[in-house]
Design a protein around this motif. Structure first.
Motif, PDB file in Angstrom:
ATOM      1  N   GLN A  14      16.395  65.573  57.685  1.00  0.00           N
ATOM      2  CA  GLN A  14      17.267  64.412  57.833  1.00  0.00           C
ATOM      3  C   GLN A  14      18.695  64.917  57.864  1.00  0.00           C
ATOM      4  O   GLN A  14      19.144  65.595  56.949  1.00  0.00           O
ATOM      5  N   ARG A  15      19.399  64.581  58.917  1.00  0.00           N
ATOM      6  CA  ARG A  15      20.799  64.953  59.067  1.00  0.00           C
ATOM      7  C   ARG A  15      21.637  63.690  59.093  1.00  0.00           C
ATOM      8  O   ARG A  15      21.144  62.598  59.367  1.00  0.00           O
ATOM      9  N   HIS A  16      22.923  63.817  58.837  1.00  0.00           N
ATOM     10  CA  HIS A  16      23.830  62.677  58.858  1.00  0.00           C
ATOM     11  C   HIS A  16      24.990  63.002  59.783  1.00  0.00           C
ATOM     12  O   HIS A  16      25.651  64.025  59.627  1.00  0.00           O
ATOM     13  N   THR A  17      25.212  62.145  60.765  1.00  0.00           N
ATOM     14  CA  THR A  17      26.365  62.282  61.643  1.00  0.00           C
ATOM     15  C   THR A  17      27.272  61.076  61.454  1.00  0.00           C
ATOM     16  O   THR A  17      26.829  60.008  61.035  1.00  0.00           O
ATOM     17  N   MET A  20      26.264  58.407  64.434  1.00  0.00           N
ATOM     18  CA  MET A  20      24.911  57.845  64.484  1.00  0.00           C
ATOM     19  C   MET A  20      24.341  57.493  63.116  1.00  0.00           C
ATOM     20  O   MET A  20      23.355  56.779  63.029  1.00  0.00           O
ATOM     21  N   LEU A  23      19.893  60.767  60.870  1.00  0.00           N
ATOM     22  CA  LEU A  23      19.209  61.257  62.056  1.00  0.00           C
ATOM     23  C   LEU A  23      18.051  62.148  61.616  1.00  0.00           C
ATOM     24  O   LEU A  23      18.263  63.129  60.902  1.00  0.00           O
ATOM     25  N   ASN A  24      16.820  61.787  61.974  1.00  0.00           N
ATOM     26  CA  ASN A  24      15.654  62.625  61.716  1.00  0.00           C
ATOM     27  C   ASN A  24      15.454  63.519  62.926  1.00  0.00           C
ATOM     28  O   ASN A  24      15.239  63.027  64.032  1.00  0.00           O
ATOM     29  N   THR A  25      15.522  64.827  62.740  1.00  0.00           N
ATOM     30  CA  THR A  25      15.473  65.745  63.869  1.00  0.00           C
ATOM     31  C   THR A  25      14.747  67.024  63.500  1.00  0.00           C
ATOM     32  O   THR A  25      14.562  67.333  62.322  1.00  0.00           O
ATOM     33  N   THR A  48      18.457  67.290  70.658  1.00  0.00           N
ATOM     34  CA  THR A  48      18.747  65.861  70.633  1.00  0.00           C
ATOM     35  C   THR A  48      17.620  65.083  71.301  1.00  0.00           C
ATOM     36  O   THR A  48      16.663  65.658  71.812  1.00  0.00           O
ATOM     37  N   TYR A  49      17.744  63.771  71.284  1.00  0.00           N
ATOM     38  CA  TYR A  49      16.735  62.916  71.914  1.00  0.00           C
ATOM     39  C   TYR A  49      16.674  63.124  73.423  1.00  0.00           C
ATOM     40  O   TYR A  49      15.663  62.881  74.048  1.00  0.00           O
ATOM     41  N   CYS A  59      26.869  68.450  62.314  1.00  0.00           N
ATOM     42  CA  CYS A  59      26.298  67.397  61.480  1.00  0.00           C
ATOM     43  C   CYS A  59      26.032  67.941  60.076  1.00  0.00           C
ATOM     44  O   CYS A  59      25.833  69.121  59.890  1.00  0.00           O
TER      45      CYS A  59
END
Length: 63
Positions: A14-17, A20, A23-25, A48-49, A59
């Motif tokens: 889980q990242r945080h920008t 957005m 963000l689960n990436t 990215t998506y 991020c």
């Protein structure tokens, strides 16, 4: 057994920008190993998506 080798490992994080939010990436780490023990992380990046590859410095980790 190899003395020095490089591995690529992918983990879900889980990242945080700022733009957005959460963000689960998938984050890919490229690490250098000596006798099977990790020494140093050479590079980490995320996809990215839209399939674009970005560096993880833009991020923050979500804690």
């Amino acid at each position: 057994m190899k003395i020095l080798h490089i591995k690529r490992i992918t983990k879900h994080e889980q990242r945080h920008t700022v733009k957005m939010g959460v963000l689960n990436t998938k984050v890919t780490y490229i690490k250098k190993y000596l006798f099977g023990l990790p020494i140093k992380t050479l590079h980490k990046y995320r996809e990215t998506y839209y399939g674009e590859v970005k560096d993880c410095n833009d991020c923050m980790l979500f804690i």
